[in-house]
Design an enzyme around this catalytic site. Structure first.
Site, short mmCIF file in Angstrom:
data_model
loop_
_atom_site.label_atom_id
_atom_site.label_comp_id
_atom_site.label_asym_id
_atom_site.label_seq_id
_atom_site.Cartn_x
_atom_site.Cartn_y
_atom_site.Cartn_z
N HIS A 283 31.91 39.46 38.91
CA HIS A 283 33.01 39.46 38.02
C HIS A 283 34.20 38.49 38.50
O HIS A 283 33.82 37.89 39.30
CB HIS A 283 33.59 40.84 38.38
CG HIS A 283 34.09 41.31 39.76
ND1 HIS A 283 35.38 40.92 40.03
CD2 HIS A 283 33.47 41.91 40.77
CE1 HIS A 283 35.56 41.39 41.37
NE2 HIS A 283 34.35 41.68 42.01
N CYS B 279 30.63 43.47 45.94
CA CYS B 279 30.25 42.67 44.71
C CYS B 279 30.62 41.07 44.94
O CYS B 279 31.14 40.70 45.76
CB CYS B 279 31.35 43.05 43.57
SG CYS B 279 30.94 44.72 42.93
#
Length: 227
Positions: free
Chosen positions: A140, A159
């Site tokens: 992301h 992440c």
């Protein structure tokens, strides 16, 4: 990677904190990444991107919500509003947090979830690349751009944060994203899901030895996985 013989794929090397996008064997895009801390390591994954979410909400993982956010809210209830967080129930319905007795909650009995509103200040930034992976790990954008200037970029909860997410989305969708809208970061812009024409393989690997310009470099084994 060679065994998979994919014409298009993304390779993210954790120790290198780099992400590379290949098309027909050619390197099309390279960028810095921010990956998991030693105590929150990014897992190695062979998966694929199924879709891209523009202006995503961030549904805070329950462990982060109860261990990190809940204590902050208990000290100062205005924390939620100041940081664009909503309280939602298990069905995703927004709950009026002014009616909640915050001091009664602990990590064991907290019945709600936190959701961060969309916009450029969202922790996921303006783009999220969903992976076919069941444990809430994805690639992301980020609102914490300063992380990319650091030499050691092991800063996330697991992440993979991307330095050039808009450029990657533009390539993956073949120009179908609204680059201007994403770069201007209009607050509260409607969140949309962009389905890719075909799934794009993603390999998140742990390779502490890399070859560049004919030279082998051995990187720091941050996770201590090499015996």
């Amino acid at each position: 990677l060679a065994a998979n013989r994919q014409s298009e794929y993304i390779a993210a090397n954790i120790p290198e904190t780099q992400v590379k996008y290949y098309q027909n064997g050619n390197l099309k895009l390279q960028m810095k990444s921010v990956v998991g801390k030693k105590k929150n390591p990014t897992p190695t994954i062979a998966s694929y991107i199924t879709n891209i979410v523009t202006f995503p909400f961030w549904n805070v993982p329950f462990s982060i919500a109860t261990k990190e956010l809940l204590p902050k809210v208990q000290k100062d209830e205005s924390y939620l509003e100041r940081n664009n967080f909503e309280v939602v129930d298990a069905k995703g319905n927004v709950v009026d947090d002014s009616d909640l007795s915050w001091n009664e909650y602990t990590t064991k009995n907290f019945p709600y979830f936190f959701r961060e509103s969309t916009g450029p200040n969202n922790s996921l930034g303006v783009l999220k690349f969903n992976l076919g992976y069941p444990f809430s790990i994805y690639q992301h954008d980020t609102n914490a751009k300063s992380g990319f200037a650091k030499e050691s970029r092991f800063l996330s909860h697991g992440c993979v944060r991307l330095e050039k997410p808009i450029e990657l989305a533009d390539l993956l969708t073949k120009g179908k994203v609204n680059v201007w809208e994403l770069k201007t970061g209009q607050k509260d812009t409607e969140s949309k899901i962009l389905k890719l024409d075909q799934k794009v393989p993603v390999f998140i690997v742990y390779m502490p030895a890399v070859v560049e310009n004919g030279k082998v470099s051995v990187l720091k084994d941050v996770y201590g996985l090499i015996q």
